[in-house]
Design a protein around this motif. Structure first.
Motif, PDB file in Angstrom:
ATOM      1  N   GLU A  83      -1.630   9.721  -1.671  1.00  0.00           N
ATOM      2  CA  GLU A  83      -1.787   9.723  -0.211  1.00  0.00           C
ATOM      3  C   GLU A  83      -2.246   8.356   0.289  1.00  0.00           C
ATOM      4  N   ALA A  84      -3.250   7.802  -0.355  1.00  0.00           N
ATOM      5  CA  ALA A  84      -3.780   6.498   0.072  1.00  0.00           C
ATOM      6  C   ALA A  84      -2.776   5.381  -0.182  1.00  0.00           C
ATOM      7  N   LEU A  85      -2.067   5.438  -1.299  1.00  0.00           N
ATOM      8  CA  LEU A  85      -1.069   4.399  -1.590  1.00  0.00           C
ATOM      9  C   LEU A  85       0.074   4.426  -0.581  1.00  0.00           C
ATOM     10  N   ALA A  86       0.460   5.606  -0.143  1.00  0.00           N
ATOM     11  CA  ALA A  86       1.530   5.700   0.857  1.00  0.00           C
ATOM     12  C   ALA A  86       1.113   5.033   2.162  1.00  0.00           C
ATOM     13  N   VAL A  87      -0.143   5.162   2.524  1.00  0.00           N
ATOM     14  CA  VAL A  87      -0.655   4.556   3.751  1.00  0.00           C
ATOM     15  C   VAL A  87      -0.893   3.055   3.559  1.00  0.00           C
ATOM     16  N   LEU A  88      -1.315   2.680   2.369  1.00  0.00           N
ATOM     17  CA  LEU A  88      -1.676   1.286   2.080  1.00  0.00           C
ATOM     18  C   LEU A  88      -0.538   0.317   2.380  1.00  0.00           C
ATOM     19  N   ASP A  89       0.701   0.733   2.097  1.00  0.00           N
ATOM     20  CA  ASP A  89       1.873  -0.091   2.387  1.00  0.00           C
ATOM     21  C   ASP A  89       1.844  -1.424   1.643  1.00  0.00           C
ATOM     22  N   ASP A  90       1.458  -1.386   0.385  1.00  0.00           N
ATOM     23  CA  ASP A  90       1.470  -2.579  -0.460  1.00  0.00           C
ATOM     24  C   ASP A  90       2.848  -2.670  -1.113  1.00  0.00           C
ATOM     25  N   PRO A  91       3.472  -3.840  -1.101  1.00  0.00           N
ATOM     26  CA  PRO A  91       4.823  -3.951  -1.666  1.00  0.00           C
ATOM     27  C   PRO A  91       4.880  -3.680  -3.174  1.00  0.00           C
ATOM     28  N   ARG A  92       3.756  -3.678  -3.847  1.00  0.00           N
ATOM     29  CA  ARG A  92       3.743  -3.409  -5.288  1.00  0.00           C
ATOM     30  C   ARG A  92       3.744  -1.918  -5.608  1.00  0.00           C
ATOM     31  N   THR A  93       3.528  -1.094  -4.619  1.00  0.00           N
ATOM     32  CA  THR A  93       3.344   0.336  -4.853  1.00  0.00           C
ATOM     33  C   THR A  93       4.562   0.991  -5.493  1.00  0.00           C
ATOM     34  N   ALA A  94       5.744   0.720  -4.987  1.00  0.00           N
ATOM     35  CA  ALA A  94       6.947   1.374  -5.525  1.00  0.00           C
ATOM     36  C   ALA A  94       7.173   0.996  -6.986  1.00  0.00           C
ATOM     37  N   ARG A  95       6.978  -0.269  -7.328  1.00  0.00           N
ATOM     38  CA  ARG A  95       7.154  -0.676  -8.736  1.00  0.00           C
ATOM     39  C   ARG A  95       6.151   0.031  -9.628  1.00  0.00           C
ATOM     40  N   ALA A  96       4.909   0.128  -9.170  1.00  0.00           N
ATOM     41  CA  ALA A  96       3.880   0.796  -9.971  1.00  0.00           C
ATOM     42  C   ALA A  96       4.186   2.287 -10.113  1.00  0.00           C
ATOM     43  N   ALA A  97       4.565   2.933  -9.038  1.00  0.00           N
ATOM     44  CA  ALA A  97       4.889   4.359  -9.103  1.00  0.00           C
ATOM     45  C   ALA A  97       6.107   4.597  -9.993  1.00  0.00           C
ATOM     46  N   ALA A  98       7.095   3.717  -9.911  1.00  0.00           N
ATOM     47  CA  ALA A  98       8.282   3.852 -10.771  1.00  0.00           C
ATOM     48  C   ALA A  98       7.911   3.685 -12.241  1.00  0.00           C
ATOM     49  N   ALA A  99       7.049   2.738 -12.534  1.00  0.00           N
ATOM     50  CA  ALA A  99       6.623   2.534 -13.922  1.00  0.00           C
ATOM     51  C   ALA A  99       5.887   3.762 -14.448  1.00  0.00           C
ATOM     52  N   LEU A 100       5.041   4.358 -13.625  1.00  0.00           N
ATOM     53  CA  LEU A 100       4.315   5.559 -14.057  1.00  0.00           C
ATOM     54  C   LEU A 100       5.250   6.755 -14.199  1.00  0.00           C
ATOM     55  N   ALA A 101       6.170   6.919 -13.271  1.00  0.00           N
ATOM     56  CA  ALA A 101       7.075   8.070 -13.300  1.00  0.00           C
ATOM     57  C   ALA A 101       8.017   8.018 -14.496  1.00  0.00           C
ATOM     58  N   THR A 102       8.432   6.840 -14.885  1.00  0.00           N
ATOM     59  CA  THR A 102       9.421   6.718 -15.956  1.00  0.00           C
ATOM     60  C   THR A 102       8.802   6.561 -17.345  1.00  0.00           C
TER      61      THR A 102
END
Length: 184
Positions: free
Chosen positions: A79-98
């Motif tokens: 929830e907080a990461l979605a609001v944070l809007d940091d450009p690194r978030t998607a890469r980090a979430a993708a790394a964790l998901a995969t």
């Protein structure tokens, strides 16, 4: 937000540090993230509040919490990461998901990728879903989140993996709906 704060208040118990952190400004919250000796609930409270405020000092602690074994911590971090809007978030979430070693904790990463709609989102969801389509995989809820995410993203490259997902009774209805979303 209230659910997160209530959970953390319960973890903190009668600690005056909870109220102190609840009233702290950004610098006080950031100090709680970098100072030694703070319990996990205090670090989570600081990171969560900073993330919701858009303060990028919360990024690394939130990513660590996104990968935590406790589902409510993961959900609060997402929830907080979605609001944070940091450009690194998607890469980090993708790394964790995969990451096949962290699949048990990937549900919130998958949901976050769907919410972000970033360029990394659909490829990560496709890769994760493809890996989870083996018979009797115990992480079917993560696979279901991938199916739902690919449907929400209407990713045309997901057709093959979604068609394969239809053969799993736990995923069939969602996979069929996701395939319909590709055709609209």
């Amino acid at each position: 937000m209230n659910d997160v704060l209530e959970r953390l208040r319960a973890e903190a118990g009668p600690s005056p540090a909870y109220e102190e952190l609840l009233g702290a400004g950004p610098d006080g919250l950031a100090a709680a993230l970098t100072s030694a000796g703070h319990p996990l609930w205090a670090r989570e409270l600081a990171a969560y509040r900073l993330g919701l405020a858009g303060d990028r000092r919360a990024f690394e602690p939130l990513v660590l919490l996104l990968n935590h074994r406790d589902p409510p911590r993961c959900a609060a971090a997402a929830e907080a990461l979605a609001v944070l809007d940091d450009p690194r978030t998607a890469r980090a979430a993708a790394a964790l998901a995969t990451n096949p070693l962290r699949t048990a904790y990937a549900l919130q990463s998958v949901r976050l990728l769907t919410a972000l709609r970033a360029p990394e989102s659909a490829p990560a969801l496709r890769a994760t879903l493809a890996r989870l389509l083996s018979p009797n995989d115990p992480y079917w809820r993560v696979a279901l989140a991938c199916v739902e995410g690919l449907g929400a993203l209407a990713d045309p490259d997901a057709r093959e993996v979604l068609t394969r997902a239809q053969s799993d009774p736990r995923l069939a209805v969602a996979a069929t709906a996701a395939l319909r979303a590709l055709d609209t």
